[in-house]
Design a protein around this motif. Structure first.
Motif, PDB file in Angstrom:
ATOM      1  N   GLY A  78     -76.656  19.629 -86.795  1.00 14.93           N
ATOM      2  CA  GLY A  78     -76.963  20.960 -86.861  1.00 14.93           C
ATOM      3  C   GLY A  78     -75.880  21.486 -85.840  1.00 14.93           C
ATOM      4  N   ASP A  79     -76.289  22.151 -84.509  1.00 13.42           N
ATOM      5  CA  ASP A  79     -75.142  22.885 -83.909  1.00 13.42           C
ATOM      6  C   ASP A  79     -74.595  22.015 -82.846  1.00 13.42           C
ATOM      7  OD1 ASP A  79     -75.218  25.617 -85.046  1.00 13.42           O
ATOM      8  OD2 ASP A  79     -77.095  26.031 -84.063  1.00 13.42           O
ATOM      9  N   LEU A  80     -74.957  20.600 -82.758  1.00 10.14           N
ATOM     10  CA  LEU A  80     -74.456  19.859 -81.863  1.00 10.14           C
ATOM     11  C   LEU A  80     -73.282  18.889 -82.415  1.00 10.14           C
ATOM     12  CD1 LEU A  80     -75.011  18.662 -78.794  1.00 10.14           C
ATOM     13  CD2 LEU A  80     -76.799  17.189 -80.030  1.00 10.14           C
ATOM     14  N   LEU A  81     -72.198  18.534 -81.554  1.00  9.27           N
ATOM     15  CA  LEU A  81     -71.523  17.551 -81.806  1.00  9.27           C
ATOM     16  C   LEU A  81     -71.720  16.352 -80.910  1.00  9.27           C
ATOM     17  CD1 LEU A  81     -68.721  16.301 -82.764  1.00  9.27           C
ATOM     18  CD2 LEU A  81     -67.796  17.415 -80.838  1.00  9.27           C
ATOM     19  N   ARG A  82     -71.977  15.249 -81.383  1.00  8.77           N
ATOM     20  CA  ARG A  82     -72.197  14.115 -80.653  1.00  8.77           C
ATOM     21  C   ARG A  82     -71.252  12.903 -80.677  1.00  8.77           C
ATOM     22  NH1 ARG A  82     -78.729  12.284 -80.562  1.00  8.77           N
ATOM     23  NH2 ARG A  82     -78.629  10.885 -78.806  1.00  8.77           N
ATOM     24  N   ILE A  83     -70.713  12.830 -79.746  1.00  5.99           N
ATOM     25  CA  ILE A  83     -69.482  11.801 -79.507  1.00  5.99           C
ATOM     26  C   ILE A  83     -69.972  10.572 -78.970  1.00  5.99           C
ATOM     27  CG2 ILE A  83     -67.165  11.337 -78.476  1.00  5.99           C
ATOM     28  CD1 ILE A  83     -66.627  14.266 -78.433  1.00  5.99           C
ATOM     29  N   THR A  84     -69.772   9.459 -79.684  1.00  3.94           N
ATOM     30  CA  THR A  84     -70.260   8.130 -79.198  1.00  3.94           C
ATOM     31  C   THR A  84     -69.018   7.274 -79.005  1.00  3.94           C
ATOM     32  OG1 THR A  84     -72.508   8.392 -80.608  1.00  3.94           O
ATOM     33  CG2 THR A  84     -72.089   6.136 -79.510  1.00  3.94           C
ATOM     34  N   LEU A  85     -68.906   6.799 -77.719  1.00  7.64           N
ATOM     35  CA  LEU A  85     -67.717   5.927 -77.634  1.00  7.64           C
ATOM     36  C   LEU A  85     -68.575   4.493 -77.961  1.00  7.64           C
ATOM     37  CD1 LEU A  85     -66.835   7.119 -73.961  1.00  7.64           C
ATOM     38  CD2 LEU A  85     -66.086   7.880 -76.350  1.00  7.64           C
ATOM     39  N   ALA A  86     -67.481   3.771 -78.854  1.00  9.48           N
ATOM     40  CA  ALA A  86     -67.970   2.624 -79.663  1.00  9.48           C
ATOM     41  C   ALA A  86     -67.294   1.360 -79.372  1.00  9.48           C
ATOM     42  CB  ALA A  86     -68.158   3.100 -81.193  1.00  9.48           C
ATOM     43  N   ARG A  87     -67.131   1.006 -78.354  1.00 14.63           N
ATOM     44  CA  ARG A  87     -66.626  -0.365 -78.038  1.00 14.63           C
ATOM     45  C   ARG A  87     -67.370  -0.992 -76.967  1.00 14.63           C
ATOM     46  NH1 ARG A  87     -60.484  -0.669 -76.331  1.00 14.63           N
ATOM     47  NH2 ARG A  87     -60.564  -2.538 -77.197  1.00 14.63           N
ATOM     48  N   PRO A  88     -68.620  -1.229 -77.358  1.00 15.84           N
ATOM     49  CA  PRO A  88     -69.379  -1.867 -76.142  1.00 15.84           C
ATOM     50  C   PRO A  88     -68.976  -3.265 -75.715  1.00 15.84           C
ATOM     51  CG  PRO A  88     -70.381  -1.779 -78.625  1.00 15.84           C
ATOM     52  CD  PRO A  88     -69.282  -1.038 -78.697  1.00 15.84           C
ATOM     53  N   ASP A  89     -68.424  -3.890 -76.603  1.00 17.41           N
ATOM     54  CA  ASP A  89     -67.665  -5.273 -76.104  1.00 17.41           C
ATOM     55  C   ASP A  89     -66.775  -5.243 -75.073  1.00 17.41           C
ATOM     56  OD1 ASP A  89     -66.472  -4.245 -78.357  1.00 17.41           O
ATOM     57  OD2 ASP A  89     -65.139  -6.077 -78.531  1.00 17.41           O
ATOM     58  N   LYS A  90     -66.179  -3.969 -74.969  1.00 13.62           N
ATOM     59  CA  LYS A  90     -64.964  -3.598 -73.830  1.00 13.62           C
ATOM     60  C   LYS A  90     -65.548  -2.688 -72.841  1.00 13.62           C
ATOM     61  CE  LYS A  90     -61.828  -6.224 -76.067  1.00 13.62           C
ATOM     62  NZ  LYS A  90     -61.390  -7.534 -75.447  1.00 13.62           N
ATOM     63  N   ALA A  91     -66.806  -2.421 -72.540  1.00 19.28           N
ATOM     64  CA  ALA A  91     -67.392  -1.669 -71.941  1.00 19.28           C
ATOM     65  C   ALA A  91     -66.901  -0.117 -72.359  1.00 19.28           C
ATOM     66  CB  ALA A  91     -67.095  -1.800 -70.481  1.00 19.28           C
ATOM     67  N   ASN A  92     -66.581   0.082 -73.704  1.00 19.22           N
ATOM     68  CA  ASN A  92     -66.347   1.476 -74.214  1.00 19.22           C
ATOM     69  C   ASN A  92     -64.862   1.733 -73.422  1.00 19.22           C
ATOM     70  OD1 ASN A  92     -68.346   1.815 -75.754  1.00 19.22           O
ATOM     71  ND2 ASN A  92     -69.775   2.390 -74.496  1.00 19.22           N
ATOM     72  N   ALA A  93     -63.932   0.804 -72.790  1.00 18.17           N
ATOM     73  CA  ALA A  93     -62.774   1.324 -72.468  1.00 18.17           C
ATOM     74  C   ALA A  93     -61.959   2.007 -73.779  1.00 18.17           C
ATOM     75  CB  ALA A  93     -62.041   0.232 -71.881  1.00 18.17           C
TER      76      ALA A  93
END
Length: 264
Positions: A11-26
């Motif tokens: 819709g009108d929302l940009l959703r940014i998901t940090l996707a390195r969970p094994d690196k604590a999303n560093a």
């Protein structure tokens, strides 16, 4: 590229998901570049009317991935490399997010540290899970803070508390962060995703042109005086009154119905 942030428009929302969970999303340099490109598209008015930043897995973001940038046994980088790299990517992410003319939300769980904490603090609204923690390990690693820490922190929590976090490395829990004014809302761990998304969708449906003007004035007036602030408010009110959202707001008020804002 494996582990790069996901940038999705809904819709009108940009959703940014940090996707390195094994690196604590560093975040590596290329991860920051992906986020920067998505934010710049929003700044140009091409994509969304609000932004939500979240982390996959147990943590929001543990900071920049210094190990990937400086592998053990690698050559020592030339003097000036860090200045150039920070100004090229990391600092541009923070500046672009801070200046973005639409509302922004960060959903924080687990650790928010160093660059990851600054990424959250550069948004307009930080919603945190009860178990989240906030900290800066810069001094404990033997180097100084970057990506806006020394600008953002004193303005949010004052000089004394900023020194506790930046010099002593004090880690702050979510309830204490709320008490200090570092963040805006704390929710039960299981409700974080829904609460942050609900806020972001609400903001995206609002008069985002007006929100952008208000954000700019708040930022400008942190280092201004009252007469200049009042003069800027007068100019900005004049500008906002000429927008479509003001006309819609009045029509909705007279019609006793919820407004349908477009951000124009």
């Amino acid at each position: 590229m494996t582990g790069e942030p996901r940038c999705e428009i809904s819709g009108d929302l940009l959703r940014i998901t940090l996707a390195r969970p094994d690196k604590a999303n560093a975040m590596r340099g290329r991860d920051m570049a992906v986020v920067l490109e998505a934010l710049e598209a929003v700044a140009a008015g091409r994509t969304a009317r609000a932004v939500l930043i979240e982390g996959e897995g147990r943590n929001f973001c543990a900071g920049a991935d210094l190990v990937s940038a400086n592998p053990p046994g690698g050559d020592r980088p030339p003097i000036g490399t860090m200045v150039r790299s920070l100004n090229t990517v990391a600092h541009r992410v923070i500046q672009t997010l801070w200046d973005l003319p639409v509302p922004t939300v960060a959903a924080v769980q687990g650790r928010a540290a160093a660059f990851g904490l600054n990424l959250a603090l550069a948004t307009d609204f930080v919603v945190a899970a009860e178990s989240a923690t906030f900290g800066y390990p810069f001094a404990q690693r033997g180097f100084t803070a970057d990506s806006g820490a020394t600008y953002l922190l004193p303005r949010l929590i004052g000089v004394a508390r900023a020194k506790q976090m930046l010099i002593r490395g004090t880690v702050v829990t979510a309830p204490r962060a709320l008490e200090w004014g570092l963040i805006g809302e704390v929710v039960p761990d299981g409700e974080l995703t829904e609460a942050a998304a609900r806020l972001a969708v609400e903001l995206a449906a609002g008069p985002t042109f007006v929100h952008g003007l208000t954000k700019a004035m708040i930022s400008d007036h942190l280092t201004s005086d009252l007469p200049r602030a009042l003069a800027a408010e007068a100019r900005t009110v004049e500008l906002s009154l000429r927008g479509d959202d003001f006309k819609e707001g009045i029509r909705a008020f007279l019609g006793r119905r919820p407004p349908r804002f477009t951000g124009h």
